[in-house]
Motif scaffolding. Structure first.
Motif, PDB file in Angstrom:
ATOM      1  N   ARG A 145      -4.310  -8.407 -17.080  1.00 28.46           N
ATOM      2  CA  ARG A 145      -4.715  -6.962 -17.241  1.00 28.46           C
ATOM      3  C   ARG A 145      -6.061  -5.778 -16.497  1.00 28.46           C
ATOM      4  N   LYS A 146      -6.947  -7.165 -17.612  1.00 30.64           N
ATOM      5  CA  LYS A 146      -8.383  -6.415 -17.818  1.00 30.64           C
ATOM      6  C   LYS A 146      -8.580  -7.111 -16.378  1.00 30.64           C
ATOM      7  N   ALA A 147      -8.734  -7.879 -16.156  1.00 29.65           N
ATOM      8  CA  ALA A 147      -9.574  -9.082 -15.175  1.00 29.65           C
ATOM      9  C   ALA A 147      -9.021  -8.252 -13.897  1.00 29.65           C
ATOM     10  N   VAL A 148      -7.706  -7.898 -13.898  1.00 34.23           N
ATOM     11  CA  VAL A 148      -7.563  -7.048 -12.451  1.00 34.23           C
ATOM     12  C   VAL A 148      -8.424  -6.448 -12.070  1.00 34.23           C
ATOM     13  N   LYS A 149      -7.666  -5.156 -12.956  1.00 33.83           N
ATOM     14  CA  LYS A 149      -8.411  -4.027 -13.163  1.00 33.83           C
ATOM     15  C   LYS A 149     -10.152  -4.423 -13.281  1.00 33.83           C
ATOM     16  N   ALA A 150     -11.202  -4.909 -13.521  1.00 35.31           N
ATOM     17  CA  ALA A 150     -12.313  -5.240 -13.327  1.00 35.31           C
ATOM     18  C   ALA A 150     -12.270  -5.420 -11.626  1.00 35.31           C
ATOM     19  N   GLU A 151     -11.614  -6.062 -11.079  1.00 34.75           N
ATOM     20  CA  GLU A 151     -11.647  -6.548  -9.627  1.00 34.75           C
ATOM     21  C   GLU A 151     -11.720  -5.340  -8.576  1.00 34.75           C
ATOM     22  N   HIS A 152     -10.605  -3.798  -9.528  1.00 35.75           N
ATOM     23  CA  HIS A 152     -10.690  -2.948  -8.138  1.00 35.75           C
ATOM     24  C   HIS A 152     -11.622  -2.195  -8.884  1.00 35.75           C
ATOM     25  N   LYS A 153     -11.699  -1.531  -9.716  1.00 34.25           N
ATOM     26  CA  LYS A 153     -12.805  -0.938  -9.825  1.00 34.25           C
ATOM     27  C   LYS A 153     -14.294  -1.175  -9.467  1.00 34.25           C
ATOM     28  N   ALA A 154     -14.467  -2.583  -8.982  1.00 33.47           N
ATOM     29  CA  ALA A 154     -15.464  -3.049  -8.021  1.00 33.47           C
ATOM     30  C   ALA A 154     -15.181  -2.862  -6.516  1.00 33.47           C
ATOM     31  N   ILE A 155     -13.938  -2.420  -6.039  1.00 39.69           N
ATOM     32  CA  ILE A 155     -14.122  -2.383  -4.980  1.00 39.69           C
ATOM     33  C   ILE A 155     -14.000  -0.647  -4.756  1.00 39.69           C
ATOM     34  N   LEU A 156     -13.576   0.347  -6.151  1.00 40.39           N
ATOM     35  CA  LEU A 156     -13.645   1.803  -5.751  1.00 40.39           C
ATOM     36  C   LEU A 156     -15.606   2.022  -6.080  1.00 40.39           C
ATOM     37  N   LEU A 157     -16.451   1.202  -7.115  1.00 42.09           N
ATOM     38  CA  LEU A 157     -17.794   1.182  -7.234  1.00 42.09           C
ATOM     39  C   LEU A 157     -18.553   0.603  -6.417  1.00 42.09           C
ATOM     40  N   GLU A 158     -18.665   0.207  -5.981  1.00 40.22           N
ATOM     41  CA  GLU A 158     -18.695  -0.985  -4.668  1.00 40.22           C
ATOM     42  C   GLU A 158     -18.416  -0.509  -3.104  1.00 40.22           C
ATOM     43  N   SER A 159     -17.237  -0.422  -2.812  1.00 39.81           N
ATOM     44  CA  SER A 159     -16.997  -0.262  -1.942  1.00 39.81           C
ATOM     45  C   SER A 159     -16.290   0.799  -1.097  1.00 39.81           C
ATOM     46  N   ASN A 160     -16.066   2.165  -1.992  1.00 35.25           N
ATOM     47  CA  ASN A 160     -15.174   2.726  -1.909  1.00 35.25           C
ATOM     48  C   ASN A 160     -15.372   4.427  -2.452  1.00 35.25           C
ATOM     49  N   ASP A 161     -16.961   4.483  -2.370  1.00 38.62           N
ATOM     50  CA  ASP A 161     -17.477   5.953  -3.156  1.00 38.62           C
ATOM     51  C   ASP A 161     -16.776   6.086  -4.447  1.00 38.62           C
ATOM     52  N   GLY A 162     -16.627   5.705  -5.241  1.00 38.22           N
ATOM     53  CA  GLY A 162     -16.290   5.900  -5.917  1.00 38.22           C
ATOM     54  C   GLY A 162     -14.423   6.081  -6.223  1.00 38.22           C
ATOM     55  N   GLY A 163     -13.428   6.089  -5.441  1.00 36.78           N
ATOM     56  CA  GLY A 163     -12.473   6.262  -5.252  1.00 36.78           C
ATOM     57  C   GLY A 163     -12.406   7.869  -4.314  1.00 36.78           C
ATOM     58  N   ASN A 164     -12.845   7.837  -3.938  1.00 36.00           N
ATOM     59  CA  ASN A 164     -13.030   9.584  -3.065  1.00 36.00           C
ATOM     60  C   ASN A 164     -12.273   9.229  -1.674  1.00 36.00           C
ATOM     61  N   ARG A 165     -12.261   7.318  -0.962  1.00 40.51           N
ATOM     62  CA  ARG A 165     -11.957   7.598   0.086  1.00 40.51           C
ATOM     63  C   ARG A 165     -10.904   6.351   0.076  1.00 40.51           C
ATOM     64  N   SER A 166      -9.892   6.445   1.433  1.00 39.35           N
ATOM     65  CA  SER A 166      -9.278   5.440   1.344  1.00 39.35           C
ATOM     66  C   SER A 166      -9.571   3.872   1.241  1.00 39.35           C
ATOM     67  N   LEU A 167      -8.701   3.795   1.080  1.00 44.79           N
ATOM     68  CA  LEU A 167      -8.431   1.749   0.615  1.00 44.79           C
ATOM     69  C   LEU A 167      -8.889   1.628   2.289  1.00 44.79           C
ATOM     70  N   THR A 168      -9.101   0.274   3.001  1.00 44.85           N
ATOM     71  CA  THR A 168      -9.251   0.206   4.500  1.00 44.85           C
ATOM     72  C   THR A 168      -9.025  -1.409   4.454  1.00 44.85           C
ATOM     73  N   TRP A 169      -8.051  -1.773   5.214  1.00 41.47           N
ATOM     74  CA  TRP A 169      -7.501  -3.039   5.122  1.00 41.47           C
ATOM     75  C   TRP A 169      -8.195  -4.523   5.018  1.00 41.47           C
ATOM     76  N   ALA A 170      -9.461  -4.140   4.940  1.00 45.14           N
ATOM     77  CA  ALA A 170     -10.478  -5.497   4.847  1.00 45.14           C
ATOM     78  C   ALA A 170     -10.536  -5.153   2.956  1.00 45.14           C
ATOM     79  N   GLN A 171     -10.388  -4.259   2.625  1.00 48.57           N
ATOM     80  CA  GLN A 171     -10.809  -4.549   0.804  1.00 48.57           C
ATOM     81  C   GLN A 171      -9.199  -4.957   0.636  1.00 48.57           C
ATOM     82  N   THR A 172      -8.460  -4.713   1.095  1.00 54.93           N
ATOM     83  CA  THR A 172      -7.087  -5.237   0.687  1.00 54.93           C
ATOM     84  C   THR A 172      -6.772  -6.459   0.397  1.00 54.93           C
ATOM     85  N   ARG A 173      -7.779  -7.511   1.825  1.00 52.01           N
ATOM     86  CA  ARG A 173      -7.977  -8.475   1.671  1.00 52.01           C
ATOM     87  C   ARG A 173      -9.154  -9.797   0.832  1.00 52.01           C
ATOM     88  N   ASN A 174      -9.610  -8.648   0.124  1.00 53.69           N
ATOM     89  CA  ASN A 174     -10.431  -8.735  -0.906  1.00 53.69           C
ATOM     90  C   ASN A 174     -10.058  -8.567  -2.387  1.00 53.69           C
TER      91      ASN A 174
END
Length: 479
Positions: free
Chosen positions: A302-331
């Motif tokens: 569970r911790k590893a899965v959270k880390a994967e998704h927090k990386a998406i929030l922090l690196e690609s998604n402006d800390g969660g202020n923007r919606s998910l994209t199709w490309a992000q779901t592929r990663n």
């Protein structure tokens, strides 16, 4: 007797002996060719149905396989059956010789969903409908649904987040139904959404009940709800015809013409819409419920899965202020492997029903015409020859592609689930928001399994959910 006489007798007898030996050999081959698989047919008429229902069905199948091998016969639900528990046999029935095995369902089930639904058919009609459904649910079509699925996922999780006890499976059914409605209709008036959900829920409750038409029974209520669903769908179709139809499944069905220029009738459209909603709801909800349990029971994972998704929030998604994209779901690579391992472990579709349309020979055994044939997906998914340490939940096993025909969570061949990409997309999106914005605790010790008919954790996995403060969600390394 002189030598000539003895010789004459031998000459006369020799053809007879040759003929006898030939006929005996031919008869032996014929008997061997027409030999039924090993197994027990149980009691007259009821067969082994009581044994099948009095225990975990997977234990029933596993015990049969251990005793008789990978092909065996039995008699359940009033039907003689041949069970197949090898990848080769499953491919034989579902792919290479699929034309010899038609899909089969109890008449009451066909009546509930609708006799024109694609998964009750073979041939040209099935091919046409499958192409329409598949094109509407393919990655190119569903990628535009990411923001809307995300909105449904967030709304669903927030509705659970007060700390009250939630039946996770029921909640997931509601979520997957709303996603199914989105995929079928696109934008839809709130009144029609409410009416569809209300009547489909009644239909769902009566689907697996005893088929008696006595007023007040779940089955009777379901039949009446099915009629109301037809009326509701007819109204939706009528209103859709008045304006430019969107490129959703309903639009594809309405605009379709065969080679003679014929369009689908309203009943054909309605049956296939109900069929898609049925296929989309329980299976996806079951898998999501199991995923929550597996993640809950595996803190390190569970911790590893959270880390994967927090990386998406922090690196690609402006800390969660923007919606998910199709490309992000592929990663979401680890999360995707968690989904695959959940599909293997839970094996929601444990087997499928087919019926032999002619006498069929397989590996020296006869499968008689009219017999039911059941490829046992769960037995294959839990075979240690293909998946070592099979009872251990290990997503890393999917870092390498499985051996062909050993992993079939969505079936195989021309009748494989056409909506599998939509199912995986909605799982990825819901898991993303679950692990980054919420925490949950399963109530009590839920180690059992219940069947209705799909396997789910005991009592639907009762759990409590809380929304995490925004600062805690964004803190690196916080699990």
């Amino acid at each position: 007797m002189d030598v000539v006489g003895v010789l004459a007798i031998h000459i006369l007898f020799l053809p007879t002996l040759v003929l006898y030996l030939y006929l005996r050999k031919h008869k032996s081959k014929s008997q061997q060719k027409n030999k039924l698989p090993p197994g027990s047919m149980g009691w007259p008429y009821i067969g082994e149905t009581l044994q099948f229902y009095s225990q975990d069905p997977n234990v029933f199948f596993a015990a049969k396989q251990k005793r008789y091998g990978e092909i065996f016969k039995t008699h359940i639900l009033g039907c003689p059956c041949v069970m197949l528990a090898s990848p080769e046999a499953a491919r034989f029935v579902l792919v290479t010789r699929a034309q010899l095995f038609k899909p089969t369902y109890p008449e009451s089930k066909e009546q509930m969903i609708g006799p024109c639904a694609l998964f009750f058919h073979q041939g040209d009609y099935h091919t046409r409908l499958r192409r329409l459904v598949q094109s509407s649910l393919a990655p190119e079509a569903i990628r535009k649904l990411v923001p809307d699925i995300e909105a449904i996922a967030v709304s669903t999780l927030e509705s659970w987040s007060g700390g009250d006890l939630v039946n996770t499976f029921r909640g997931m059914k509601k979520f997957s139904f709303h996603v199914g409605v989105l995929a079928v209709f696109g934008s839809l008036d709130a009144y029609y959404k409410q009416q569809l959900e209300k009547n489909y829920s009644i239909l769902d409750q009566g689907y697996n009940s005893f088929s008696t038409n006595i007023p007040g029974t779940p089955y009777r209520k379901a039949i009446l709800a099915r009629k109301r669903l037809n009326q509701i769908l007819s109204e939706i179709i009528y209103h859709k015809k008045e304006k430019l139809v969107e490129k959703d499944l309903l639009g594809c069905l309405m605009n379709s013409k065969d080679e003679k220029g014929n369009i689908l009738t309203d009943d054909q459209i309605a049956d296939n819409i109900i069929g898609v909603l049925f296929a989309a709801q329980d299976t996806t909800a079951s898998v999501l419920t199991w995923i929550l349990k597996y993640l809950h029971d595996n803190p390190k994972l569970r911790k590893a899965v959270k880390a994967e998704h927090k990386a998406i929030l922090l690196e690609s998604n402006d800390g969660g202020n923007r919606s998910l994209t199709w490309a992000q779901t592929r990663n979401m690579h680890l999360t995707y492997r968690v989904i695959l391992e959940s599909l293997r472990m839970a094996s929601i579709i444990s087997f499928t029903f087919r019926e032999a349309v002619a006498d069929v020979e397989y590996k020296g055994y006869l499968i008689p015409k009219g017999w039911k044939v059941m490829p046992l997906f769960r037995n294959i998914h839990h075979n240690p020859e293909f998946f070592p340490d099979t009872q251990n939940f290990d997503p890393s096993r999917f870092e390498v592609a499985p051996i062909p025909n050993t992993f079939m969570p969505f079936g195989n061949g021309i009748h494989a689930c056409p909506g599998n990409e939509l199912a995986k997309l909605e799982m990825l999106i819901l898991i993303h928001h679950l692990v980054t914005k919420f925490r949950w605790e399963v109530e009590g010790s839920q180690s059992g399994i219940q069947y209705g008919p799909f396997p789910v954790p005991q009592h639907g996995l009762p759990a409590r959910f809380w929304k995490q403060p925004r600062s805690l969600r964004q803190r690196p390394g916080c699990a």
